[in-house]
Design an enzyme around this catalytic site. Structure first.
Site, PDB file in Angstrom:
ATOM      1  N   HIS A  15       0.837  -1.211   0.000  1.00 25.21           N
ATOM      2  CA  HIS A  15       0.000   0.000   0.000  1.00 25.21           C
ATOM      3  C   HIS A  15       0.867   1.255   0.000  1.00 25.21           C
ATOM      4  CE1 HIS A  15       0.928   1.002   4.179  1.00 25.21           C
ATOM      5  NE2 HIS A  15       0.764  -0.284   4.462  1.00 25.21           N
ATOM      6  N   GLU A  97      -1.831  -7.485   7.198  1.00 23.44           N
ATOM      7  CA  GLU A  97      -0.500  -7.311   7.763  1.00 23.44           C
ATOM      8  C   GLU A  97      -0.281  -8.244   8.945  1.00 23.44           C
ATOM      9  OE1 GLU A  97       2.463  -6.950   7.579  1.00 23.44           O
ATOM     10  OE2 GLU A  97       2.964  -4.810   7.580  1.00 23.44           O
TER      11      GLU A  97
END
Length: 221
Positions: A15, A97
């Site tokens: 990202h 994550e």
């Protein structure tokens, strides 16, 4: 026919920039947005790399796996919203994550005050995911990607490419495991915000996974 098909690829994307990626806070479950610069960088990536005839061509994409965190989901849309038809995509916790548990939101220096010998690559995160947890989760995703790749290369099913839009530690673990290294060697792969890695295979052989590119067009922090 299988020998004539181009080798399948995985585009592994981190990202874009967030406030916590700037200051180094461990951002796992916390859902924070991209910065204005993060949005701009992802949009610039899209113009260069995504579109008909470009490196990431939607017609070649079998599927996109996107982390549910807003920073990843927004990056996906910035990359693909300008094309006439977005590729098939799924939002899945499989590519979230690393769960930092008790260390969520902390700087490495703050964690060291609590545990001076801590090393995420060996110790994992108390209250979050261990290294074994992380390795198993990533290996499960790799197995799914490789099945897409096998079906394309051997049977002509689906399309050539898979895309994952995820996170820093996840991607570093993924690269290490993709090339059959221990999870701990992920520490040696630097993954910049909005950076794109290309994972593929050597010698046109699905049994020889390789890292072909890292941090395409990313701007170093």
């Amino acid at each position: 026919m299988a020998d004539e098909r181009p080798m399948p690829r995985l585009f592994l994307i981190r990202h874009g920039q967030t406030e916590w990626s700037i200051n180094g806070r461990h951002t796992g479950r916390t859902d924070i947005p991209l910065t204005a610069q993060g949005e701009q960088e992802a949009a610039e990536q899209a113009k260069i790399l995504v579109g008909a005839g470009k490196l990431i061509d939607p017609k070649n994409i079998c599927t996109v796996m996107v982390s549910p965190r807003i920073r990843a989901h927004r990056t996906f849309h910035l990359l693909f919203d300008h094309v006439p038809e977005a590729p098939h995509h799924v939002t899945t916790e499989e590519v979230r994550e690393w769960d930092y548990g008790e260390y969520e939101g902390l700087l490495s220096s703050e964690i060291k005050q609590k545990n001076p010998t801590w090393n995420i690559w060996k110790d994992g995160c108390p209250g979050g995911e261990s290294t074994e947890d992380m390795c198993q989760r990533v290996d499960n995703v790799i197995a799914k990607v490789r099945e897409h790749h096998r079906a394309w290369k051997e049977e002509g099913k689906g399309c050539r490419d898979v895309v994952i839009v995820a996170h820093g530690h996840f991607n570093r673990v993924f690269i290490s495991r993709w090339i059959n290294f221990p999870l701990c060697l992920g520490t040696h792969f630097n993954v910049e915000p909005a950076g794109i890695a290309i994972l593929g295979y050597n010698h046109r052989n699905l049994a020889e996974p390789a890292l072909n590119a890292l941090n395409l067009y990313a701007k170093p922090i």
